[in-house]
Design a protein around this motif. Structure first.
Motif, PDB file in Angstrom:
ATOM      1  N   TYR A   1       0.815  -1.219   0.000  1.00  0.00           N
ATOM      2  CA  TYR A   1       0.000   0.000   0.000  1.00  0.00           C
ATOM      3  C   TYR A   1       0.848   1.268   0.000  1.00  0.00           C
ATOM      4  O   TYR A   1       0.357   2.336  -0.347  1.00  0.00           O
ATOM      5  CB  TYR A   1      -0.933   0.017   1.217  1.00  0.00           C
ATOM      6  N   GLY A   2       2.109   1.159   0.423  1.00  0.00           N
ATOM      7  CA  GLY A   2       2.978   2.326   0.422  1.00  0.00           C
ATOM      8  C   GLY A   2       2.692   3.267   1.577  1.00  0.00           C
ATOM      9  O   GLY A   2       2.225   2.867   2.639  1.00  0.00           O
ATOM     10  N   HIS A   3       2.990   4.543   1.357  1.00  0.00           N
ATOM     11  CA  HIS A   3       2.869   5.545   2.412  1.00  0.00           C
ATOM     12  C   HIS A   3       1.408   5.834   2.739  1.00  0.00           C
ATOM     13  O   HIS A   3       0.505   5.562   1.951  1.00  0.00           O
ATOM     14  CB  HIS A   3       3.530   6.858   1.971  1.00  0.00           C
ATOM     15  N   GLY A   4       1.218   6.415   3.910  1.00  0.00           N
ATOM     16  CA  GLY A   4      -0.114   6.872   4.288  1.00  0.00           C
ATOM     17  C   GLY A   4      -0.556   6.324   5.618  1.00  0.00           C
ATOM     18  O   GLY A   4       0.009   5.351   6.143  1.00  0.00           O
ATOM     19  N   VAL A   5      -1.542   6.960   6.193  1.00  0.00           N
ATOM     20  CA  VAL A   5      -2.183   6.477   7.413  1.00  0.00           C
ATOM     21  C   VAL A   5      -3.319   5.547   7.006  1.00  0.00           C
ATOM     22  O   VAL A   5      -4.152   5.898   6.178  1.00  0.00           O
ATOM     23  CB  VAL A   5      -2.721   7.661   8.242  1.00  0.00           C
TER      24      VAL A   5
ATOM     25  N   LEU B   1       8.245  12.103  22.307  1.00  0.00           N
ATOM     26  CA  LEU B   1       8.628  13.097  21.310  1.00  0.00           C
ATOM     27  C   LEU B   1       7.583  13.147  20.200  1.00  0.00           C
ATOM     28  O   LEU B   1       6.985  12.114  19.865  1.00  0.00           O
ATOM     29  CB  LEU B   1       9.988  12.738  20.677  1.00  0.00           C
ATOM     30  N   PRO B   2       7.370  14.333  19.608  1.00  0.00           N
ATOM     31  CA  PRO B   2       6.513  14.402  18.417  1.00  0.00           C
ATOM     32  C   PRO B   2       7.124  13.562  17.301  1.00  0.00           C
ATOM     33  O   PRO B   2       8.334  13.309  17.276  1.00  0.00           O
ATOM     34  CB  PRO B   2       6.510  15.894  18.073  1.00  0.00           C
ATOM     35  N   VAL B   3       6.302  13.137  16.382  1.00  0.00           N
ATOM     36  CA  VAL B   3       6.754  12.244  15.312  1.00  0.00           C
ATOM     37  C   VAL B   3       7.931  12.842  14.550  1.00  0.00           C
ATOM     38  O   VAL B   3       8.955  12.173  14.325  1.00  0.00           O
ATOM     39  CB  VAL B   3       5.594  11.924  14.344  1.00  0.00           C
ATOM     40  N   ALA B   4       7.826  14.092  14.118  1.00  0.00           N
ATOM     41  CA  ALA B   4       8.882  14.703  13.307  1.00  0.00           C
ATOM     42  C   ALA B   4      10.195  14.783  14.074  1.00  0.00           C
ATOM     43  O   ALA B   4      11.273  14.517  13.513  1.00  0.00           O
ATOM     44  CB  ALA B   4       8.443  16.089  12.844  1.00  0.00           C
ATOM     45  N   GLU B   5      10.130  15.153  15.345  1.00  0.00           N
ATOM     46  CA  GLU B   5      11.361  15.256  16.139  1.00  0.00           C
ATOM     47  C   GLU B   5      11.977  13.884  16.360  1.00  0.00           C
ATOM     48  O   GLU B   5      13.201  13.715  16.289  1.00  0.00           O
ATOM     49  CB  GLU B   5      11.056  15.925  17.472  1.00  0.00           C
ATOM     50  N   HIS B   6      11.142  12.907  16.632  1.00  0.00           N
ATOM     51  CA  HIS B   6      11.649  11.546  16.816  1.00  0.00           C
ATOM     52  C   HIS B   6      12.323  11.052  15.546  1.00  0.00           C
ATOM     53  O   HIS B   6      13.386  10.430  15.598  1.00  0.00           O
ATOM     54  CB  HIS B   6      10.511  10.605  17.217  1.00  0.00           C
ATOM     55  N   ARG B   7      11.716  11.348  14.411  1.00  0.00           N
ATOM     56  CA  ARG B   7      12.309  10.895  13.147  1.00  0.00           C
ATOM     57  C   ARG B   7      13.646  11.567  12.909  1.00  0.00           C
ATOM     58  O   ARG B   7      14.599  10.924  12.450  1.00  0.00           O
ATOM     59  CB  ARG B   7      11.356  11.196  11.977  1.00  0.00           C
ATOM     60  N   GLU B   8      13.763  12.829  13.220  1.00  0.00           N
ATOM     61  CA  GLU B   8      15.024  13.539  13.010  1.00  0.00           C
ATOM     62  C   GLU B   8      16.134  12.934  13.871  1.00  0.00           C
ATOM     63  O   GLU B   8      17.258  12.725  13.398  1.00  0.00           O
ATOM     64  CB  GLU B   8      14.842  15.021  13.360  1.00  0.00           C
ATOM     65  N   ILE B   9      15.824  12.620  15.110  1.00  0.00           N
ATOM     66  CA  ILE B   9      16.827  12.021  15.984  1.00  0.00           C
ATOM     67  C   ILE B   9      17.178  10.608  15.519  1.00  0.00           C
ATOM     68  O   ILE B   9      18.352  10.214  15.500  1.00  0.00           O
ATOM     69  CB  ILE B   9      16.315  12.000  17.437  1.00  0.00           C
TER      70      ILE B   9
ATOM     71  N   GLU C   1       7.578   5.289   9.675  1.00  0.00           N
ATOM     72  CA  GLU C   1       6.153   5.601   9.545  1.00  0.00           C
ATOM     73  C   GLU C   1       5.284   4.470  10.079  1.00  0.00           C
ATOM     74  O   GLU C   1       4.247   4.699  10.709  1.00  0.00           O
ATOM     75  CB  GLU C   1       5.827   5.872   8.079  1.00  0.00           C
ATOM     76  N   LEU C   2       5.715   3.230   9.850  1.00  0.00           N
ATOM     77  CA  LEU C   2       4.948   2.077  10.324  1.00  0.00           C
ATOM     78  C   LEU C   2       4.906   2.021  11.845  1.00  0.00           C
ATOM     79  O   LEU C   2       3.973   1.443  12.423  1.00  0.00           O
ATOM     80  CB  LEU C   2       5.548   0.778   9.784  1.00  0.00           C
ATOM     81  N   LEU C   3       5.906   2.597  12.499  1.00  0.00           N
ATOM     82  CA  LEU C   3       5.965   2.592  13.956  1.00  0.00           C
ATOM     83  C   LEU C   3       5.355   3.839  14.571  1.00  0.00           C
ATOM     84  O   LEU C   3       5.131   3.890  15.785  1.00  0.00           O
ATOM     85  CB  LEU C   3       7.426   2.482  14.418  1.00  0.00           C
ATOM     86  N   ALA C   4       5.094   4.847  13.735  1.00  0.00           N
ATOM     87  CA  ALA C   4       4.701   6.149  14.267  1.00  0.00           C
ATOM     88  C   ALA C   4       3.265   6.548  13.966  1.00  0.00           C
ATOM     89  O   ALA C   4       2.731   7.448  14.620  1.00  0.00           O
ATOM     90  CB  ALA C   4       5.648   7.228  13.728  1.00  0.00           C
ATOM     91  N   SER C   5       2.629   5.911  12.987  1.00  0.00           N
ATOM     92  CA  SER C   5       1.269   6.317  12.612  1.00  0.00           C
ATOM     93  C   SER C   5       0.372   5.095  12.478  1.00  0.00           C
ATOM     94  O   SER C   5       0.842   3.961  12.383  1.00  0.00           O
ATOM     95  CB  SER C   5       1.289   7.107  11.297  1.00  0.00           C
ATOM     96  N   ASP C   6      -0.924   5.336  12.474  1.00  0.00           N
ATOM     97  CA  ASP C   6      -1.895   4.247  12.418  1.00  0.00           C
ATOM     98  C   ASP C   6      -1.749   3.422  11.139  1.00  0.00           C
ATOM     99  O   ASP C   6      -1.753   3.963  10.030  1.00  0.00           O
ATOM    100  CB  ASP C   6      -3.318   4.801  12.472  1.00  0.00           C
ATOM    101  N   HIS C   7      -1.645   2.104  11.321  1.00  0.00           N
ATOM    102  CA  HIS C   7      -1.643   1.155  10.205  1.00  0.00           C
ATOM    103  C   HIS C   7      -2.394  -0.088  10.676  1.00  0.00           C
ATOM    104  O   HIS C   7      -1.796  -1.053  11.159  1.00  0.00           O
ATOM    105  CB  HIS C   7      -0.220   0.786   9.777  1.00  0.00           C
TER     106      HIS C   7
END
Length: 339
Positions: A143-147, A274-282, A296-302
């Protein structure tokens, strides 16, 4: 990622196997399993052996079978999905093919060779020998990217983003066009898992923080339950060309997953969020091998509607992650410390 070949002096046609009422077995059956030495394939073989003693099982692989698989009901068939010529004859006498082998690495050429061309060659041999029952293990990664929230099998068009998922989508299309069925699990855990929970553990070790309080909800399935579904499919008729999500019907939050994992393995819980964007940057700096899609699979609804497969095989999915994880605790404990 491999599969096998052989020439057999008997044949079991699908009509003979099911009989006229499509529910009564009339003669013995032979099941060909690709990927039988792998994570999901091994679970399928265990389930088949437990539920159907006396079934002839052929395991297609390049290497000899490990000692644990060498039983009277399991026959090694040498072959390789990267070598189409080695697949000629592997489907003779077979009633059902469980195609569970895939290359999931990042090499586009190898993904195509195994997933696209290997699947095409396997289907060609199935067609030559009149085998119509082929089930292919794919992934929701197509399915690729997306919530994704409660997504059904027809809820969105696949848009794969990696060489592995693109080639597996091609294999899906080939299998459905052949008249087979496609299975799409999401995150699979259990003994033999080297990606889902190990990746989560490495991330917690390098970035010991919740991602948005662990609020993301995901679909998961225990590999043993996935094996039971595959075994169940060999015992019932099916209509070709269909696709099924295969996860536990109840989604679970990453907060619940992390709490269960840390409690079972006696690890400290994250002390901050941490917010998603900050966590991803770190995480890019601390764990550069983790792709944007994996994060993304660990941070948003799937989470996916998997109700159809449980009705299909008439099985109860049983308890969820918090109850089943402990059964694989020793496997994951042996992987610690995660560097």
């Amino acid at each position: 990622m491999s599969a096998p070949g052989g020439n057999w002096g008997f044949r079991t046609g699908v009509n003979d196997f099911w009989g006229e009422d499509h529910g009564r077995k009339t003669i013995g059956k032979t099941i060909l399993v690709t990927g039988g030495t792998g994570f999901i394939g091994g679970a399928a073989l265990r389930a088949l052996a437990d539920s159907e003693p006396g079934t002839n099982i052929r395991v297609l692989s390049r290497q000899p079978l490990p000692e644990s698989l060498r039983t009277g009901e399991v026959l090694h068939v040498h072959g390789d999905l990267t070598d189409p010529s080695s697949l000629r004859g592997v489907c003779e006498g077979v009633s059902t093919v469980l195609h569970l082998a895939s290359h999931v690495g990042r090499d586009p050429e190898l993904c195509d060779v195994v997933n696209r061309h290997g699947t095409t060659a396997l289907l060609a041999d199935a067609r030559r020998h009149g085998v119509s029952r082929v089930a292919y293990m794919s992934t929701t990664a197509v399915y690729g990217h997306g919530v994704h929230r409660g997504l059904t099998e027809t809820g969105v068009n696949p848009l794969p983003v990696s060489p592995a998922s693109r080639s597996r989508l091609f294999a899906e299309q080939a299998v459905r066009g052949f008249g087979g069925i496609v299975l799409r699990p999401h995150l699979v855990y259990g003994v033999g898992d080297v990606w889902f929970i190990p990746t989560l553990l490495r991330l917690l070790n390098r970035v010991p923080s919740w991602i948005q309080d662990g609020a993301a909800r995901v679909s998961v399935v225990c590999v043993d339950m996935l094996g039971e579904v595959l075994s169940g499919l060999t015992r019932i008729p099916w209509r070709g060309g269909e696709t099924y999500h295969v996860s536990h019907p109840r989604s679970t939050s990453f907060r619940s997953i992390v709490r269960t994992v840390c409690s079972t393995l006696r690890l400290d819980l994250p002390s901050r969020s941490l917010p998603v964007a900050e966590h991803r940057e770190i995480s890019r700096g601390m764990m550069p091998e983790l792709t944007d899609h994996q994060h993304e699979l660990l941070a948003s609804d799937h989470w996916y509607d998997s109700s159809r497969i449980w009705r299909k095989v008439r099985q109860c999915p049983g308890p969820g992650f918090s109850s089943r994880f402990a059964r694989a605790a020793d496997w994951y404990r042996d992987l610690l410390p995660i560097g």
